[in-house]
Design a protein around this motif. Structure first.
Motif, PDB file in Angstrom:
ATOM      1  N   VAL A 150     -21.391   9.853-110.045  1.00  0.00           N
ATOM      2  CA  VAL A 150     -21.735  10.747-109.194  1.00  0.00           C
ATOM      3  C   VAL A 150     -22.457  11.980-109.611  1.00  0.00           C
ATOM      4  CG1 VAL A 150     -21.041  12.485-107.393  1.00  0.00           C
ATOM      5  CG2 VAL A 150     -19.484  10.237-107.546  1.00  0.00           C
ATOM      6  N   ASP A 151     -22.064  12.255-110.677  1.00  0.00           N
ATOM      7  CA  ASP A 151     -22.940  13.287-111.543  1.00  0.00           C
ATOM      8  C   ASP A 151     -24.369  12.732-111.744  1.00  0.00           C
ATOM      9  OD1 ASP A 151     -20.787  14.802-111.723  1.00  0.00           O
ATOM     10  OD2 ASP A 151     -20.014  13.847-113.610  1.00  0.00           O
ATOM     11  N   LYS A 152     -24.503  11.548-112.007  1.00  0.00           N
ATOM     12  CA  LYS A 152     -25.997  11.215-112.359  1.00  0.00           C
ATOM     13  C   LYS A 152     -26.661  10.872-111.250  1.00  0.00           C
ATOM     14  CE  LYS A 152     -28.251   7.963-115.319  1.00  0.00           C
ATOM     15  NZ  LYS A 152     -28.053   6.812-116.469  1.00  0.00           N
ATOM     16  N   PHE A 153     -26.232  10.141-110.335  1.00  0.00           N
ATOM     17  CA  PHE A 153     -26.931   9.590-109.018  1.00  0.00           C
ATOM     18  C   PHE A 153     -26.503  10.261-107.741  1.00  0.00           C
ATOM     19  CE2 PHE A 153     -26.511   6.021-112.174  1.00  0.00           C
ATOM     20  CZ  PHE A 153     -27.726   5.607-112.688  1.00  0.00           C
ATOM     21  N   GLY A 154     -25.430  10.906-107.654  1.00  0.00           N
ATOM     22  CA  GLY A 154     -25.075  11.369-106.358  1.00  0.00           C
ATOM     23  C   GLY A 154     -23.903  10.619-105.830  1.00  0.00           C
ATOM     24  N   ASP A 155     -24.081  10.361-104.344  1.00  0.00           N
ATOM     25  CA  ASP A 155     -23.101   9.403-103.718  1.00  0.00           C
ATOM     26  C   ASP A 155     -23.758   7.994-103.578  1.00  0.00           C
ATOM     27  OD1 ASP A 155     -25.390   9.692-101.770  1.00  0.00           O
ATOM     28  OD2 ASP A 155     -24.152  10.104-100.140  1.00  0.00           O
ATOM     29  N   THR A 167     -33.721   5.091-117.488  1.00  0.00           N
ATOM     30  CA  THR A 167     -32.342   4.716-117.533  1.00  0.00           C
ATOM     31  C   THR A 167     -32.141   3.041-117.286  1.00  0.00           C
ATOM     32  OG1 THR A 167     -32.720   4.596-114.781  1.00  0.00           O
ATOM     33  CG2 THR A 167     -31.806   6.547-115.931  1.00  0.00           C
ATOM     34  N   ALA A 168     -33.133   2.465-117.258  1.00  0.00           N
ATOM     35  CA  ALA A 168     -33.034   0.877-117.237  1.00  0.00           C
ATOM     36  C   ALA A 168     -33.182   0.216-118.485  1.00  0.00           C
ATOM     37  CB  ALA A 168     -34.189   0.215-116.474  1.00  0.00           C
ATOM     38  N   LYS A 169     -33.255   1.286-119.915  1.00  0.00           N
ATOM     39  CA  LYS A 169     -33.442   0.502-120.979  1.00  0.00           C
ATOM     40  C   LYS A 169     -32.210   0.679-121.676  1.00  0.00           C
ATOM     41  CE  LYS A 169     -38.450   1.268-121.068  1.00  0.00           C
ATOM     42  NZ  LYS A 169     -39.783   1.513-121.958  1.00  0.00           N
ATOM     43  N   SER A 170     -32.094  -0.125-122.812  1.00  0.00           N
ATOM     44  CA  SER A 170     -31.084  -0.209-123.778  1.00  0.00           C
ATOM     45  C   SER A 170     -29.770  -0.048-123.203  1.00  0.00           C
ATOM     46  CB  SER A 170     -31.371   0.818-124.865  1.00  0.00           C
ATOM     47  OG  SER A 170     -32.558   0.691-125.362  1.00  0.00           O
TER      48      SER A 170
END
Length: 343
Positions: A13-18, A100-103
């Motif tokens: 939630v902190d990163k993406f919301g709901d 955000t899609a790496k590593s």
């Protein structure tokens, strides 16, 4: 289409919301899409992101591929493929953020027996890793096994699926995860024989009043750059993408709440659509509807007590588009929603 993987992700939630939109560009999900797109047959990938509200929010992500050989079978699949081509015909989405899609550590693709991996591997967008040649061949073999299932049309003048028994273990291969992960069952529905149509209510009387035929309670976002993925409510995508639920077994309260009525999802909840070079993603924002939210809250409470089939159909509305065929199908079997992965 052929179901290749299904994963359950906890939403930070902190990163993406709901919810997480355009999940095909984020974390482990991006690696799945890249790996499937990189198979020798270069299949087209459909990502179905079912966004469930709750504490925490959850995404159930299913990855389907379109077996290339279906396009060579002429009239048998010509109508549904024509609908599908129109369905995915939107401009390619330019992701706002790809870092955000790496590593991100993830499980490697496993073989057709769904053997649990012994170790996690780190995969980046630049180098998708498969364990060995046997795993690649197994994945390709699975890819070429996909089929569609015909749906019966014009039942008393109204478009409805055939009322038939749900998929049984005798005619539907199933895969179960290991004990440390969610118990999810993949239903591979083969052939066009109407007796195999799986999304149905069996011998039970139809439910008269469900969310599928209730009045909508949504404030619809306006299409535009300020609302990525949003299309007009009357767009082809929102008017044709249909979900057919079926509770195979479970408490009476779940059967009553969910029902078995086909539902044009784009008219009941907000959906977002994203197009990549070789994939198409549908995000179903269940939390956009208070009615749907209440039903999902109930389903989360009883998650380990019921089994549900979910069929996806592109609705046909003319003789050139009928009869309908089931585009894809999944089965959720007594899922423990407390066991989920980090995205």
């Amino acid at each position: 289409m052929k179901l290749m993987f299904m994963e359950l992700f906890k939403v930070d939630v902190d990163k993406f919301g709901d919810r997480v939109d355009h999940i095909a560009t984020v974390g482990k999900a991006s690696k799945r899409v890249a790996a499937l797109s990189g198979l020798q047959e270069k299949p087209f990938v459909l990502v179905f992101n079912l966004q469930l509200p709750g504490d925490p929010p959850i995404s159930i992500v299913s990855y389907f591929v379109l077996p290339p050989h279906l396009r060579e079978q002429g009239e048998e699949y010509g109508k549904v493929l024509s609908l599908f081509d129109r369905f995915v015909d939107i401009p390619v989405t330019i992701p706002a953020v790809l870092t955000t899609a790496k590593s991100v550590p993830m499980d490697p693709i496993v073989d057709a027996k769904n053997t649990p991996p012994t170790d996690s591997v780190s995969v980046t967008l630049d180098a998708v890793v498969l364990n060995d040649k046997d795993e690649i061949e197994s994945a390709e073999k699975e890819l070429l096994m996909g089929h569609a299932v015909e749906i019966i049309e014009d039942y008393n003048g109204v478009r409805k699926p055939l009322v038939a028994d749900a998929v049984s273990s005798e005619n539907s291969p199933r895969k179960r995860s290991n004990s440390t992960k969610n118990v999810m069952v993949e239903s591979n529905m083969k052939g066009s024989d109407s007796s195999n149509a799986a999304i149905s209510s069996g011998n039970k009387a139809p439910i008269d009043r469900t969310w599928a035929d209730s009045i909508t309670d949504i404030i619809w976002p306006d299409p535009g750059p300020q609302n990525p993925g949003i299309l007009d409510r009357k767009s082809f995508q929102n008017m044709r993408f249909k979900l057919i639920p079926n509770i195979v077994e479970g408490p009476w309260v779940i059967q009553m709440a969910v029902g078995s009525t086909p539902c044009l999802l784009g008219q009941k909840v907000v959906q977002r659509y994203f197009r990549g070079e070789n994939y198409f993603e549908v995000d179903v924002h269940v939390g956009s509807s208070q009615i749907a939210n209440k039903i999902i809250t109930l389903c989360r409470t009883y998650g380990k007590s019921f089994t549900s089939n979910i069929g996806l159909v592109l609705q046909g509305e003319s003789s050139e588009e009928l009869p309908e065929k089931l585009l894809a199908c999944i089965q959720l079997d007594k899922i423990d929603l407390d066991i989920r992965s980090e995205l």
